[in-house]
Enzyme design. Structure first.
Site, PDB file in Angstrom:
ATOM      1  N   LYS A   1      14.034 -14.914  -9.682  1.00 48.23           N
ATOM      2  CA  LYS A   1      13.754 -13.871 -10.688  1.00 48.23           C
ATOM      3  C   LYS A   1      12.819 -14.415 -11.748  1.00 48.23           C
ATOM      4  CE  LYS A   1      14.699 -10.958  -9.230  1.00 48.23           C
ATOM      5  NZ  LYS A   1      15.348 -10.715  -8.012  1.00 48.23           N
TER       6      LYS A   1
ATOM      7  N   TRP B   1      -2.797  -2.846  -1.548  1.00 48.24           N
ATOM      8  CA  TRP B   1      -2.353  -4.206  -1.844  1.00 48.24           C
ATOM      9  C   TRP B   1      -3.075  -5.087  -0.830  1.00 48.24           C
ATOM     10  CZ3 TRP B   1       0.527  -8.134   0.624  1.00 48.24           C
ATOM     11  CH2 TRP B   1       1.080  -9.107  -0.235  1.00 48.24           C
TER      12      TRP B   1
ATOM     13  N   GLU C   1      18.696 -17.283  -6.688  1.00 49.92           N
ATOM     14  CA  GLU C   1      18.258 -15.942  -7.084  1.00 49.92           C
ATOM     15  C   GLU C   1      17.779 -15.955  -8.555  1.00 49.92           C
ATOM     16  OE1 GLU C   1      17.411 -13.318  -5.722  1.00 49.92           O
ATOM     17  OE2 GLU C   1      17.583 -11.765  -7.238  1.00 49.92           O
TER      18      GLU C   1
ATOM     19  N   HIS D   1      19.210 -36.841  -5.989  1.00 52.20           N
ATOM     20  CA  HIS D   1      18.412 -37.173  -4.801  1.00 52.20           C
ATOM     21  C   HIS D   1      16.963 -36.709  -4.964  1.00 52.20           C
ATOM     22  CE1 HIS D   1      22.035 -38.508  -2.910  1.00 52.20           C
ATOM     23  NE2 HIS D   1      22.614 -37.347  -3.194  1.00 52.20           N
TER      24      HIS D   1
ATOM     25  N   ASN E   1      -2.047   2.182   5.891  1.00 53.22           N
ATOM     26  CA  ASN E   1      -1.091   1.112   5.551  1.00 53.22           C
ATOM     27  C   ASN E   1      -0.815   0.326   6.827  1.00 53.22           C
ATOM     28  OD1 ASN E   1      -0.871   2.327   3.101  1.00 53.22           O
ATOM     29  ND2 ASN E   1       1.324   2.780   3.244  1.00 53.22           N
ATOM     30  N   GLY E   2      -0.632  -0.986   6.694  1.00 55.98           N
ATOM     31  CA  GLY E   2      -0.287  -1.791   7.868  1.00 55.98           C
ATOM     32  C   GLY E   2      -1.385  -2.788   8.171  1.00 55.98           C
TER      33      GLY E   2
ATOM     34  N   ARG F   1       5.359  -0.156  -6.112  1.00 58.44           N
ATOM     35  CA  ARG F   1       5.316  -0.935  -4.872  1.00 58.44           C
ATOM     36  C   ARG F   1       4.386  -2.144  -5.001  1.00 58.44           C
ATOM     37  NH1 ARG F   1       6.678   2.413  -0.376  1.00 58.44           N
ATOM     38  NH2 ARG F   1       5.188   1.331   0.936  1.00 58.44           N
TER      39      ARG F   1
ATOM     40  N   LYS G   1       6.728  -4.506  -3.759  1.00 56.28           N
ATOM     41  CA  LYS G   1       8.135  -4.113  -3.658  1.00 56.28           C
ATOM     42  C   LYS G   1       8.577  -4.070  -2.206  1.00 56.28           C
ATOM     43  CE  LYS G   1      12.015  -2.621  -5.273  1.00 56.28           C
ATOM     44  NZ  LYS G   1      12.798  -3.704  -5.856  1.00 56.28           N
TER      45      LYS G   1
ATOM     46  N   CYS H   1       0.822  -1.217   0.000  1.00 59.18           N
ATOM     47  CA  CYS H   1       0.000   0.000   0.000  1.00 59.18           C
ATOM     48  C   CYS H   1       0.854   1.264   0.000  1.00 59.18           C
ATOM     49  CB  CYS H   1      -0.863   0.019   1.243  1.00 59.18           C
ATOM     50  SG  CYS H   1      -1.884  -1.439   1.405  1.00 59.18           S
TER      51      CYS H   1
ATOM     52  N   GLU I   1       9.263 -14.974 -10.360  1.00 58.27           N
ATOM     53  CA  GLU I   1       8.594 -13.714  -9.998  1.00 58.27           C
ATOM     54  C   GLU I   1       7.980 -13.021 -11.210  1.00 58.27           C
ATOM     55  OE1 GLU I   1      10.604 -11.117  -6.490  1.00 58.27           O
ATOM     56  OE2 GLU I   1      11.963 -11.620  -8.121  1.00 58.27           O
TER      57      GLU I   1
HETATM   58  C1  G6P Z   1       9.764  -8.352  -1.669  1.00 58.63           C
HETATM   59  C2  G6P Z   1      10.374  -7.889  -2.967  1.00 58.63           C
HETATM   60  C3  G6P Z   1      11.712  -8.563  -3.186  1.00 58.63           C
HETATM   61  C4  G6P Z   1      12.626  -8.342  -1.988  1.00 58.63           C
HETATM   62  C5  G6P Z   1      11.972  -8.740  -0.674  1.00 58.63           C
HETATM   63  C6  G6P Z   1      12.766  -8.226   0.505  1.00 58.63           C
HETATM   64  O1  G6P Z   1       9.422  -9.695  -1.755  1.00 58.63           O
HETATM   65  O2  G6P Z   1       9.499  -8.171  -4.032  1.00 58.63           O
HETATM   66  O3  G6P Z   1      12.314  -8.032  -4.345  1.00 58.63           O
HETATM   67  O4  G6P Z   1      13.783  -9.093  -2.154  1.00 58.63           O
HETATM   68  O5  G6P Z   1      10.672  -8.146  -0.579  1.00 58.63           O
HETATM   69  O6  G6P Z   1      12.729  -6.830   0.467  1.00 58.63           O
HETATM   70  P1  G6P Z   1      13.776  -5.893   1.154  1.00 58.63           P
HETATM   71  O7  G6P Z   1      13.261  -4.492   0.906  1.00 58.63           O
HETATM   72  O8  G6P Z   1      13.748  -6.238   2.613  1.00 58.63           O
HETATM   73  O9  G6P Z   1      15.099  -6.130   0.541  1.00 58.63           O
END
Ligand code: G6P
Length: 608
Positions: free
Chosen positions: A486, A74, A482, A505, A99-100, A27, A603, A2, A489
């Site tokens: 990616k 969100w 990672e 395994h 927010n929250g 975000r 985000k 949010c 995502e």
């Molecule tokens: C969300 C984002 C990721 C990020 C993670 C941790 O899932 O989409 O890209 O790695 O949060 O976020 P931070 O701000 O703590 O690095």
């Protein structure tokens, strides 16, 4: 997650609020809304979907006003819908954005229902509007109502509210969810993300937990946890307005991938000198502190935890320190081993990830040697609360899938590795070698970016598959993780990563012609073992995509080989991240997904 923007101005506020909402789109959100004072009344507009739909609604309804609040939502409690979108209202008098998460919302909702309030949405936020309305019956101002409200709420909140009967003022409250006040000329603003105010001001006051504030176009009053009028230090933040434009790139993610050479230079700037890392780059007295570290505990989420996983290898190999790593969301609940020689490291690009912050706050209550933050957001809670700090200085990252923040976290963690080794006098020659390699890393990254055309060539082969497997060994296993993260995502292809030795395994059962297998295979001590693992894939018809620099060691009659630039081995995890980012991007492009704002993701994850 949010986003809140609020403004009390002397000019028309609608466009300004919409612009702020656009800036916070990165975000992640599912609906948007605005409430603004208009000649004795309040205009209240909400839409499911993107901000442009809200803008269309504004254009057709043309509300005119100078004071208003706006929000991107969100979904947490209640599905994405117009009725669940903010602002929420009570009796057409009180309008709020939040927010929250309000943890005691069910109890409060029951109390309010008994008092005759009707709930229209499924959100926890709506009760804030009703509770303020209720307190306005016994308080003469929204400010006082908000002060009463904060004693009832449990949980995290950033709130902006307006009262239809008070057209000049907005009231704000903050607890464990970011909220800043922006100061302008004959206008004042508030936002959960300074970027929303990028073109409006550079002067900010950061609200603290327990603060309630009242803002009008010519006045800002902040009251602290004890309801005493207080001053918060004025900060000058130059929120780079360029960050909010894509330039010539198709997506922010693409732009951020290509910004990495410059971003890494910024992370290094002022931190290395001669053949070593400079002293005290983590804050006053940090070099003395690092000399006492005997053990490391890392907490982080998502991509940031992958950076931590790479660093754990470096801490052990270069600084001689054992490292424990935990998902920030798990760490507090596992009775972590704690002692006074352990340094706790929290890694977060946003510095507002709820689980990472909760882990940091938990750690601060325990007997750790100290806490240290690696963060990209100078105004964030993590940056302010960690005992020691290194800012990655990557510039604002807008794409939900982290790229430049990941590689700059790795660079920052390498600086920490070197600082830890230096503090205990370990590996001086190796340190010198790594410093030299760090200086040339931006160039190597530029070379790796040139692999884009090769990757574009074979991306269609992966784009039409449903699954993918990523393999790496040792220090490259976190990079494989990672890479898989990616891909899933942003392209929504199911992707998993394994240390290649684990193939037989279990995951080998999945290999056939429909399974692309991406392998990270630089020349190093495990290269031959990895080559044998790749043979196991080939023998079962899996399509191999190998990134490496020793092709002659692999029998690749089938599959693709992508020759990587040479680089000091200890920095190769950073370099090999680049083609995997490009691969995910190009595959997602072919699949036509919403790359910068992938479905269901956010985000900055400000809820636990
Ligand atoms: C969300 C984002 C990721 C990020 C993670 C941790 O899932 O989409 O890209 O790695 O949060 O976020 P931070 O701000 O703590 O690095």
């Amino acid at each position: 997650m949010c986003g809140i923007i609020a403004a009390a101005t002397d000019r028309s506020v609608g466009k300004l609020l919409i612009k702020g909402l656009y800036k916070m789109e990165y975000r992640g959100y599912d609906s948007a809304g605005i409430a603004m004072h208009v000649e004795g009344d309040v205009a209240h507009l909400r839409t499911l979907g993107k901000v442009n739909l809200l803008e269309d609604k504004m254009k057709s309804e043309k509300p005119k006003g100078k004071v208003g609040i706006a929000h991107t939502r969100w979904a947490t409690h209640g599905e994405p819908s117009e009725i669940n979108a903010h602002p929420h209202q009570s009796n057409d008098r009180v309008f709020i954005v939040h927010n929250g998460i309000i943890e005691n919302y069910l109890d409060l909702k029951n109390e309010l229902t008994t008092q005759g309030y009707t709930f229209y949405s499924k959100t926890d936020s709506e009760l804030i509007a009703h509770l303020l309305d209720h307190f306005l019956k016994t308080n003469d101002s929204l400010l006082k109502a908000m002060q009463s409200l904060k004693n009832k709420l449990e949980g995290a909140y950033a709130i902006a509210a307006l009262d239809q009967k008070d057209p000049d003022n907005l009231v704000l409250a903050r607890n464990r969810s970011p909220l800043v006040i922006g100061l302008g000329k004959k206008e004042n603003f508030a936002a959960s993300d300074p970027l929303a105010l990028a073109e409006l001001t550079k002067k900010f006051l950061i609200m603290e937990d327990g603060d309630v504030a009242r803002i009008s176009s010519n006045q800002v009053e902040i009251y602290d946890e004890q309801d005493k009028l207080t001053n918060r230090e004025e900060l000058s933040i130059d929120v780079n307005a360029e960050a909010s434009s894509k330039g010539n790139f198709r997506h922010y993610m693409e732009k951020e991938i290509f910004e990495q050479p410059g971003a890494i230079l910024n992370t290094l700037d002022g931190r290395i000198g001669g053949e070593d890392v400079l002293d005290n780059i983590f804050g006053e007295g940090s070099s003395d502190l690092l000399a006492k570290v005997k053990r490391v505990q890392i907490v982080a989420c998502g991509t940031a935890l992958h950076a931590g996983r790479v660093a754990a290898n470096w801490f052990s190999a270069i600084s001689g320190l054992p490292t424990q790593m935990d998902y920030a969301s798990e760490y507090r609940y596992k009775n972590p081993y704690i002692d006074e020689d352990t340094l706790l490291i929290a890694i977060s690009q946003s510095g507002e990830t709820a689980d990472t912050l909760a882990a940091l706050r938990y750690a601060k209550e325990k007997d750790y040697l100290a806490t240290l933050g690696i963060c990209n957001t100078p105004t964030s809670s993590l940056a302010r609360e960690a005992d020691y700090l290194l800012l990655t200085n990557a510039g604002q990252e807008i794409g939900v899938a982290s790229t430049k923040c990941f590689t700059t976290q790795l660079v920052a963690l390498m600086l920490l590795t070197l600082a830890l080794a230096k503090a205990s006098g370990k590996n001086p020659r190796l340190r010198g070698r790594i410093i030299e390699a760090l200086r040339t890393l931006p160039e190597k990254i530029s070379d790796a970016l040139k692999l884009k055309s090769d990757i574009v060539d074979f991306a269609p082969e992966i784009a039409n598959k449903d699954n993918a497997l990523f393999l790496g060994r040792g220090i490259f296993y976190p990079i494989a993780k990672e890479g898989a993260l990616k891909l899933k995502e942003i392209s929504y292809i199911h992707a998993e990563a394994y240390p290649a030795g684990e193939l037989k395994h279990g995951p080998l059962a999945l290999i056939d012609e429909e399974m692309p297998v991406v392998a990270i295979a630089p020349e190093y001590e495990l290269a031959e073992k990895l080559a044998s693992n790749l043979e196991e894939v080939k023998a079962r018809g899996g399509a191999l995509y190998v990134f490496g620099n020793a092709k002659e060691k692999l029998d690749l009659s089938t599959g693709r080989y992508i020759s990587m630039p040479e680089c000091d081995f200890l920095l190769t995890p950073i370099l090999y991240s680049i083609p995997l980012q490009i691969l995910s991007y190009e595959v997602a492009l072919l699949r036509g997904t919403d790359i910068d704002q992938p479905r269901n993701l956010a985000k900055s994850v400000t809820v636990e």
